[in-house]
Scaffold this motif. Sequence first.
Motif: not given
Length: 118
Positions: A21-26, A31-32, A58-59
Amino acid sequence: MTGDYAERRAHPRTPVNAPARLFWGPKLAHWADGMITDLSKGGVKLEVSSVYVLPRRLVLLHYREDAAYEAILRWRRWDTAGVSFEARHDLSQPVDTWLAEVQSVWRSLAASLKPAAG
């Protein structure tokens, strides 16, 4: 294609089929889900729908490694992306507050996404 392409890589790649899973943003609120298709010490190639516009930073949550990686998007072609790692965080250990949501997702889903033993 010749072997010259593979020799340019800093780290050898291993084919895998692992959920991520990818995480991003504030507060990592966006996520995707995707699949890691090859893995090296320095990064991954993954499949993630092109519907998602991924940012440069991203994470990446790698369920099977119990790890979150601070990562940089290096390239994107349709549903395929190349990501390099900057830092690794062991999710089985305490993490900084900014990674708490990623660790929570890992705790909730990792067991069901790991291959069965045996």
